[in-house]
Write a protein that holds these residues in place. Sequence first.
Motif: not given
Length: 1003
Positions: A712, A752, A757, A759, A768, A770, A797, A801-804, A818
């Motif tokens: 990460d 992410s 985070l 996926a 998703f 945490d 990602f 990091g806002q879309r997957l 996301a």
Amino acid sequence: MQQGARYWAFISYSHHDRQWARWLHRKLETYRVPRRLVGTAGADGVRPRRLNPIFRDRDELPSSADLGGIVNRALRDSRYLIVICSRHAAASRWVNQEVETFKKLGGEQRILCLKVDETDDSAACFVPALLQRYDAEGRPTGEPAEPLAADVAAAADGRDGAVLKLIAGMLGIGYDDLHRREQRRRVQQRIAASAAVLALLAAAAAGWHWQQNEKRRALDEQARTARIARLYESGREELLAHNEARAAVLLNEVYALGIDTPALRYLLGRAMQVVDAQQLRIDTPSPPIDVGLSPDGSRAFAVGLDRVLRGYDVRSGARRYEVPLGAMRSWLSAYSARGGLIWIDSHHGDAPQHRLRLYDAASGAALAQYALGENGGIVLPPVASDDAHVAFIAPDGAIMLAAPGGAERRIAGRYSAVRFCRDANLLLAAREDGIVELRGLTDAAPRRRYEGLRERPTMLASTAGCALLAAGTVAGAVRVWEGSSGNVLMSSGHRKSVTDLMFSRDGSRLLSLSRGAAGIWNGHNGALLYASKFFGGKGNVVALRPDGRQFGQILEGRLSILDARAGLEAYTLDGHLGAPNTFHFAADAPRLISGGADGALVVWALPDLAPAEFGSAPPDVAPAAIFNAAGDRLFVGEARGGGTLWQRQPLRRLGDYAQDEGVLSVAALSRDQSLLATGSYGRAVAIVELPAGRVRHRYAEVGGRPTALQFDLSGRYLAADIEGDGLQLWDTTSGAALLRYGPGEVHASAFSPVAPLLALGQRGVVRFYDVHSGAERWTVTLPIDNEADANVTVLAFSGDGQRLLATAQRARAFILDAADGRILQRIDDPSSAYFNVGTFNAQGTQVALGDWSNSARLWRLADNRLRTLPGHTASVDSVGFDPSGALLLSAGQDGVVKLWDAGDGELLDSFMAHDGVIPWRRARFAPDGAAFFTSGRDGVARLWPLTLEQRDPATIAARLACRSAWRVADGAVAPRAIDARACRAADQKKAADPKGPPLAATP
């Protein structure tokens, strides 16, 4: 056939009616729906501005009992079926099957017909499936049907009327309403046109000059744009064909016209690497047909059509001497191994004998002359490496040993070939009965015999000290022996007499030439690496570069330099006005000289386009390789176990790590470079502290071979994908296991880039997670209609990091939010076989996908456009964008890397990067975009520099003026002469005044 269907209509037609299909397809997709109807509700949902897309088969389907997956999917995704009816269509089983399939899907009421045959018998134009009714469940009822068809005949609806009838049917409105609207529009257009004409006439007196100027400017800009496009495309195609000199001229013209893109700079940089390799150009009095370059590359000679030997100083280009050689009918010539002598084996007039003549390489002075046998009596080279001994076959078959200008010794017997071992006081001699002897040079006594040849040898070759030796025969056989043991390493050959043999310096490559054929072999095991057939070209047609990496070949008027590993063309040395006649590699320097019909000698400093090689691996294994986040470190696995961490600039070995972990399958570096994670073929994962190398945690058995490792952002958590679709997650501080999924439970995963985070992709589901809190944030079931294709195969990602990105096994790709898992975008690709890799560009505007269908995909998110990038011959398992997002890389199991313009999907470069497969995600750009690496199952990883041209167009044009025999004429290249003397003077002036102006271009 739901309201969200992908296509408005599917056009079904016979191959004979394809022109009608193209016409109809264009008419439908370009039709503008009346403004008052746009956005209103119809039978098929909201009426659009345009009726597109429309699906049309391009050709007849292959002979199969099934329509095929693509067509079935397209029929299912189409609102209407339009059948082009004709006598040919009525006889087509494919048209009938498409109609039948659509009716079985419940489309009985959504079939429209267009009659294109001029016949009164409409029934003769309908396929059987149109003449039978189907119920709402798609079952035939047995009742006859009487289809109505729009008719293109002038006496019926006419072409425009027929199209309007079809459009009215799809929009669910009356034909008369649509027809009246078209009439009103034409009237309005005529009124508008009349008003415009009046307005133009009123303003003509005042604005005529301005209008003409604007028109001229617009036309000039249009012509400029078209010319740029034509020049760019021609230059790109020339570069892909490895005509670098031509490509450079065309692309620099585009550059000078104001176009400046990363793709253009890449293409121009690739072309100029070869053009810049030209070091010297010398005009000679007679076109050279034989040339030589001294071992150190400092001297050159040429023998021209006038049979005169001329010597040159390569540093200055000055001619040192001229020596008439007489009326030679044929000859061979070269420098000695030390470079002090030039030898010439020549055949004169009608005399059956050959002559061997020796000249001083510095002055051209004649030193010695010897009479040879009727078929010639030497094998290249006839001079020993000390320049003090000469060996040849006398007319009676005996071997003669001599010192240039000194005494001669005789070895009696019937011999057909003789040569010195390289760098040793040993002599190879081949007897006419096929036995090859190794003799001492000082005493001429036999040391060893090599047997097995059954006919007369014609050629001999050896490596240093005769560690390896080879012989070729009059029947085409080629045999290689190990010098010390006499073991046979290779036994193969050609169908005709062997005319030349040449080892690379290390013996790893052997070149053999025959009449009209060439072969390159692995010198240690005899494997054939490359074979070529050609016509004519006696003499120096093919030559092996001494280091064995490349070979040159004159074929079809081009001097091509090819990769000796794969036989693929690397580049073309194009420096002559017309075709080259001959060329020669320097023995001890990376240089080459070529001679052409234009009378020029060109000396090249061979461009080093080879990548840096790292690592090693057992057979059929690709070394693990990974960049750190900054791109200044590269970790590569080794066959001995573990791997090596390298600094990139300057290239420096930093240390060996994880050597006790065995052969590595994958590796990962934390963002702060404090941790190295390794996964081994021994089914273990280790976390190693850097730079100390201490193993912090080791997980000895993870249930399978690790296939991917991910830290990460903070480096606190490590996720491992396990072969067989498993996953494990650990806390790198405590070593505790946080998640564990067994085989078949997790098909894809992604961390992410901005938070801890994770996926996870399972069967049709994305979760998703945490990691920090241990809570699941959301779960989404993807809308996949085919259970067989439900596996989530790719998760990736965007940089923020806002879309997957999530893909299903085939055909489906999704963009998820996301934050909550909402589907933001999706695309369906019926031609997909299996999406197995994918990534966003750094800007988040495009997605690249790799597929089992031997192609990549470029998905532009702004307009949801999907472009297919074809050309690979095996599955595409790696894709990646450079940091600018302008370039795209794809690599596959065919070992080929392709570079693309990410803006328009145009191919920029394609080359064989590895002899073996490039496995999953083993090719990627460096984070700084200055290079990319590949790792293949041939056991090495390679770092390829990415060169973008940095010079301005004027500087490049000055280089081309003296190094390229091409110019731009009418959007194409045309030959041009080069003033070598003026260019040499400009070079000398530039060397004397480095701050002065660039080289002057020759008019």
